[in-house]
Design a protein around this motif. Sequence first.
Motif, short mmCIF file in Angstrom:
data_model
loop_
_atom_site.label_atom_id
_atom_site.label_comp_id
_atom_site.label_asym_id
_atom_site.label_seq_id
_atom_site.Cartn_x
_atom_site.Cartn_y
_atom_site.Cartn_z
N LEU A 293 38.68 31.93 25.56
CA LEU A 293 37.86 30.69 25.37
C LEU A 293 37.41 30.24 26.58
O LEU A 293 36.44 29.58 26.74
CB LEU A 293 38.59 29.65 24.63
N ARG A 294 38.14 30.45 27.71
CA ARG A 294 37.72 30.24 29.09
C ARG A 294 36.65 31.07 29.59
O ARG A 294 35.97 30.71 30.80
CB ARG A 294 38.88 30.49 30.08
N GLY A 295 36.37 32.42 29.03
CA GLY A 295 35.47 33.26 29.63
C GLY A 295 35.88 33.95 31.14
O GLY A 295 36.98 33.46 31.57
N GLY A 296 35.16 34.86 31.39
CA GLY A 296 35.59 35.57 32.67
C GLY A 296 37.05 36.24 32.74
O GLY A 296 37.47 36.47 31.52
N MET A 297 37.44 36.86 33.84
CA MET A 297 38.65 37.84 33.83
C MET A 297 39.69 37.01 34.54
O MET A 297 39.62 36.11 35.12
CB MET A 297 38.23 39.02 34.61
N PRO A 298 41.03 37.63 34.22
CA PRO A 298 42.05 37.10 35.24
C PRO A 298 41.72 37.09 36.53
O PRO A 298 41.06 38.03 37.25
CB PRO A 298 43.12 38.01 34.73
N GLU A 299 42.05 36.04 37.42
CA GLU A 299 41.59 35.80 38.68
C GLU A 299 42.76 36.27 39.59
O GLU A 299 42.41 36.56 40.90
CB GLU A 299 41.58 34.40 38.94
N GLY A 300 43.87 36.84 39.44
CA GLY A 300 44.83 37.34 40.28
C GLY A 300 44.58 38.73 40.54
O GLY A 300 43.45 39.35 40.34
N ALA A 301 45.17 39.22 41.83
CA ALA A 301 45.06 40.48 42.46
C ALA A 301 45.52 41.31 41.43
O ALA A 301 46.73 41.52 40.95
CB ALA A 301 45.47 40.35 44.00
N ALA A 302 44.80 42.91 41.66
CA ALA A 302 45.46 44.04 40.86
C ALA A 302 47.02 44.33 41.57
O ALA A 302 46.97 44.28 42.56
CB ALA A 302 44.69 44.91 40.97
N LEU A 303 47.85 44.46 40.76
CA LEU A 303 49.22 44.82 41.16
C LEU A 303 49.53 46.08 40.99
O LEU A 303 50.53 46.77 41.55
CB LEU A 303 50.35 43.74 40.33
N LEU A 304 48.80 46.85 40.20
CA LEU A 304 49.11 48.28 39.79
C LEU A 304 47.69 49.01 39.47
O LEU A 304 46.78 48.53 39.18
CB LEU A 304 50.22 48.54 38.60
N GLU A 305 47.65 50.37 39.46
CA GLU A 305 46.79 51.15 38.83
C GLU A 305 47.08 51.79 37.75
O GLU A 305 48.29 52.20 37.71
CB GLU A 305 46.35 52.26 39.99
N ALA A 306 46.11 51.69 36.90
CA ALA A 306 46.52 52.51 35.49
C ALA A 306 45.38 53.40 35.31
O ALA A 306 44.19 53.41 35.79
CB ALA A 306 46.26 51.37 34.27
N GLN A 307 46.13 54.64 34.89
CA GLN A 307 45.51 55.84 34.60
C GLN A 307 45.13 56.08 33.18
O GLN A 307 45.94 55.70 32.32
CB GLN A 307 46.05 57.01 35.51
N THR A 308 44.21 56.92 32.76
CA THR A 308 43.66 57.27 31.50
C THR A 308 44.32 58.76 31.25
O THR A 308 44.26 59.59 32.15
CB THR A 308 42.43 57.28 31.30
N GLY A 309 45.21 58.96 30.32
CA GLY A 309 45.68 60.34 29.95
C GLY A 309 46.22 60.36 28.59
O GLY A 309 45.86 59.55 27.75
N THR A 310 46.93 61.27 28.15
CA THR A 310 47.68 61.51 26.94
C THR A 310 49.12 61.31 26.90
O THR A 310 49.58 61.23 28.16
CB THR A 310 47.25 62.90 26.55
N LEU A 311 49.79 61.22 25.96
CA LEU A 311 51.39 61.08 25.97
C LEU A 311 52.08 62.24 26.76
O LEU A 311 51.55 63.46 26.39
CB LEU A 311 51.58 61.16 24.43
N GLY A 312 52.72 61.96 27.65
CA GLY A 312 53.49 62.87 28.33
C GLY A 312 52.66 63.56 29.49
O GLY A 312 53.24 64.45 30.11
N SER A 313 51.68 62.99 29.83
CA SER A 313 50.55 63.53 30.90
C SER A 313 51.69 63.08 32.19
O SER A 313 51.21 63.52 33.41
CB SER A 313 49.46 62.97 30.73
#
Length: 526
Positions: free
Chosen positions: A75-95
Amino acid sequence: MVRTAALALAFLVLTASEAHARDFQVVVVPDLTLADLPELEGRGAIGLLVPGAGPETSEDLALAGLVRGEARNSLRGGMPEGAALLEAQTGTLGSAEGPAVYVGLPQGGRQANDRRYPILVAGRGYEGLLVSESTRIPGLVSIVDVAPTALGTENALGWQADADAAAELAALDERIDANNSTRLWAVLLACALLVALALALPRAAVPALAALLFANLLLGLAGVSAPWLILLLLAVAVLAGGPLLAFLRPPLALGCGLAALLAAYLLALGLDGPAVALSPFGPTQNARFYGLSNLLETFLLLPTLAGAALLGSRLGLPAFAAVAVLAFVTVAGSSFGADGGGAVVLAAGFVALALLAAPDRRRVLVIAPLAALAAVALVLVADLAAGTSSHVTRAVEDGPGALAGDLRDRILLSYERITSDWYVALAVAVLLVALALLVARTLTRRGLAEEAALPLALAAAVAVSLVVNDSPLDVLLVGAVGYLAADRGMLRARWPGRSRSRWLPLPSSWSRDAAAARRPRPSRRP
């Protein structure tokens, strides 16, 4: 030497951070659904991931919350304002090599935040069901839990053994869906029946509300999720329980019954919190997960104030104070209701009730606010001393600035909810006018007499709730129905008031002054 030590310290910090980051890799698996839970079960600990906060979510919003460990209400709009704490990668199970957190996320743009997604924590001994401090419901995980788990920091996910975790999660997901689809109809049905009783059989209205809340608690404890059965049992509780209790009760028995209702919720929250959280009137499980929802807190307002008034008028001030303390612990305790806004609402209601019904309002004007503040402080101190925490204690620990920020956010969220759709704004406006007319009618007929103490105290609590809570429609609907029940069911009876010495004992000199003021004065005619 100092510079060398500083560089060494910085290196150690960075090394430790990298080590934490390597604890678990985070892998987003596209198209991972709850149908895949049986396959995930043997690979580690599994759970249901709530991808955001508020009524809507999206792929971008969920991913932003994932890497920042922070959820921002849609309801507030926009994205979370905190800094990124980690990197997420796209993959498959067990990758991923080594320990990893695999998650499914929403795909695409804005969509309803009414689905949960699989999460698997593989490695480091994780197995069974995931356990989250932010939800307190075994198997249910918030998007904010992923970053602490991946980094190995405080508030990381735990786990508990479960021989059939996938089936347990399927049942949990079904129950949450059923509650969310039934809640609106359950509230509308309950409110309609309570209004009918308040008009046709006024003395049954408050007992019926108590019976409704007992039924809600029993449904949560029993794990009932069938919509038709929930609606049927709630209707029976109101239509049968209310009149039965009304005809069998003396005032003292009703007061004890209302206090027992509070005690029952306190015990349930302490011993089986998920049962209350997953009850028909519990939280929606997409922004708030445990404790009391604003809806349930508002339902409890009238029984709480009425119980304190009835017991206080017949057993004295200690009984009134005991019910008040019980209410504050139930609603605001971190191990129980964990509702800071609810504590403020209760304080307003009890102060207003004492001011309107006490024999001398000058004394209570000083004592009641201090007593309410002391009760809230006592609950917070007890939480901190016991080491329990919630968003309430964290806000207090962060200081006045954090409390002011929370209040600002709640006001903004209330505004966003009201203006989210035209029909919501219209419903809020109609209910606000209806409540104002009911209050005006009471003031016109009774003024500020002690007979009007209960409904007017309830109105004061509802008014405060509109400011400190972020569910204006729930608060106004249930508040208006409760006000009607109090007005119709209590005003015609002799309500505890200034003429009752046990309500709030006065010093003997004040009593003599009051008696002298009531004696007729001699005529001054020549």
